[in-house]
Motif scaffolding. Structure first.
Motif, short mmCIF file in Angstrom:
data_model
loop_
_atom_site.label_atom_id
_atom_site.label_comp_id
_atom_site.label_asym_id
_atom_site.label_seq_id
_atom_site.Cartn_x
_atom_site.Cartn_y
_atom_site.Cartn_z
N ALA A 138 0.86 -1.17 0.00
CA ALA A 138 0.00 0.00 0.00
C ALA A 138 0.90 1.22 0.00
O ALA A 138 2.03 1.17 0.48
N GLY A 139 0.42 2.31 -0.55
CA GLY A 139 1.21 3.54 -0.54
C GLY A 139 1.38 4.12 -1.92
O GLY A 139 0.70 3.72 -2.87
N ASP A 140 2.30 5.03 -2.05
CA ASP A 140 2.54 5.74 -3.29
C ASP A 140 3.44 4.90 -4.21
O ASP A 140 4.61 4.69 -3.90
N PRO A 141 2.91 4.42 -5.34
CA PRO A 141 3.71 3.58 -6.22
C PRO A 141 4.88 4.34 -6.86
O PRO A 141 5.83 3.74 -7.32
N LEU A 142 4.80 5.66 -6.86
CA LEU A 142 5.87 6.44 -7.48
C LEU A 142 7.09 6.58 -6.58
O LEU A 142 8.13 7.06 -7.01
N GLU B 267 10.65 -2.66 -11.39
CA GLU B 267 10.55 -2.81 -12.85
C GLU B 267 9.15 -2.40 -13.33
O GLU B 267 9.01 -1.79 -14.37
N LEU B 268 8.13 -2.77 -12.55
CA LEU B 268 6.74 -2.48 -12.93
C LEU B 268 5.90 -2.33 -11.67
O LEU B 268 5.98 -3.15 -10.76
N ALA B 269 5.11 -1.28 -11.64
CA ALA B 269 4.11 -1.10 -10.58
C ALA B 269 2.75 -0.99 -11.26
O ALA B 269 2.62 -0.38 -12.32
N ALA B 270 1.75 -1.62 -10.68
CA ALA B 270 0.38 -1.55 -11.20
C ALA B 270 -0.48 -0.81 -10.19
O ALA B 270 -0.35 -1.02 -8.98
N LEU B 271 -1.34 0.06 -10.69
CA LEU B 271 -2.19 0.87 -9.84
C LEU B 271 -3.64 0.75 -10.31
O LEU B 271 -3.95 1.07 -11.46
N LEU C 73 -6.71 11.50 -9.52
CA LEU C 73 -5.38 10.92 -9.34
C LEU C 73 -4.46 11.98 -8.77
O LEU C 73 -4.68 13.18 -8.95
N PRO C 74 -3.39 11.58 -8.10
CA PRO C 74 -2.42 12.56 -7.60
C PRO C 74 -1.81 13.37 -8.75
O PRO C 74 -1.64 12.85 -9.85
N ASP C 75 -1.48 14.61 -8.48
CA ASP C 75 -0.88 15.47 -9.50
C ASP C 75 0.38 14.84 -10.10
O ASP C 75 0.67 15.02 -11.28
N SER C 76 1.12 14.11 -9.28
CA SER C 76 2.35 13.49 -9.77
C SER C 76 2.07 12.49 -10.90
O SER C 76 2.93 12.24 -11.73
N LEU C 77 0.85 11.94 -10.95
CA LEU C 77 0.47 11.02 -12.03
C LEU C 77 -0.14 11.76 -13.20
O LEU C 77 0.16 11.45 -14.35
N THR C 78 -1.00 12.72 -12.94
CA THR C 78 -1.72 13.39 -14.03
C THR C 78 -0.81 14.20 -14.93
O THR C 78 -1.17 14.47 -16.07
N ALA D 89 13.69 7.50 -8.96
CA ALA D 89 13.08 6.94 -7.76
C ALA D 89 11.78 6.21 -8.06
O ALA D 89 11.19 5.59 -7.19
N MET D 90 11.32 6.28 -9.29
CA MET D 90 10.03 5.69 -9.66
C MET D 90 10.22 4.31 -10.27
O MET D 90 11.33 3.93 -10.63
N PRO D 91 9.11 3.58 -10.42
CA PRO D 91 9.21 2.31 -11.15
C PRO D 91 9.57 2.59 -12.61
O PRO D 91 9.27 3.67 -13.13
N ARG D 92 10.20 1.64 -13.26
CA ARG D 92 10.54 1.82 -14.67
C ARG D 92 9.29 1.90 -15.54
O ARG D 92 9.27 2.60 -16.54
#
Length: 79
Positions: free
Chosen positions: A19-23, A28-32, A40-45, A69-72
């Motif tokens: 749980a938490g912020d996938p960013l 290698e891969l994060a699914a949301l 959605l959070p501004d960091s995603l939009t 720092a993010m998933p690929r």
């Protein structure tokens, strides 16, 4: 994968649920999972145009975040 001898090599897959912020997790891969019409959070939009993904059931969008720092890859899945 196939080795130089033509034989299949075993592959491994590690799946971890968090749980938490996938960013904020390097992977290698994060699914949301995204609910339609939920903000959605501004960091995603800022990573895609709003018309590219709305969160409708079975809609998907694969993103390639550029921050180290993010998933690929980040897969958004509409619920």
């Amino acid at each position: 994968m196939t080795s130089l001898t033509g034989q299949s090599e075993p592959t491994s897959l590690h799946i971890e649920v968090q749980a938490g912020d996938p960013l904020q997790t390097r992977s290698e891969l994060a699914a949301l999972a995204v609910l339609e019409n939920e903000p959605l959070p501004d960091s995603l939009t800022t990573m895609f145009e709003s018309r590219d993904f709305s969160g409708k059931k079975d809609e998907t969008l694969l993103l390639y975040p550029r921050d180290a720092a993010m998933p690929r890859r980040l897969l958004l899945i509409g619920m």
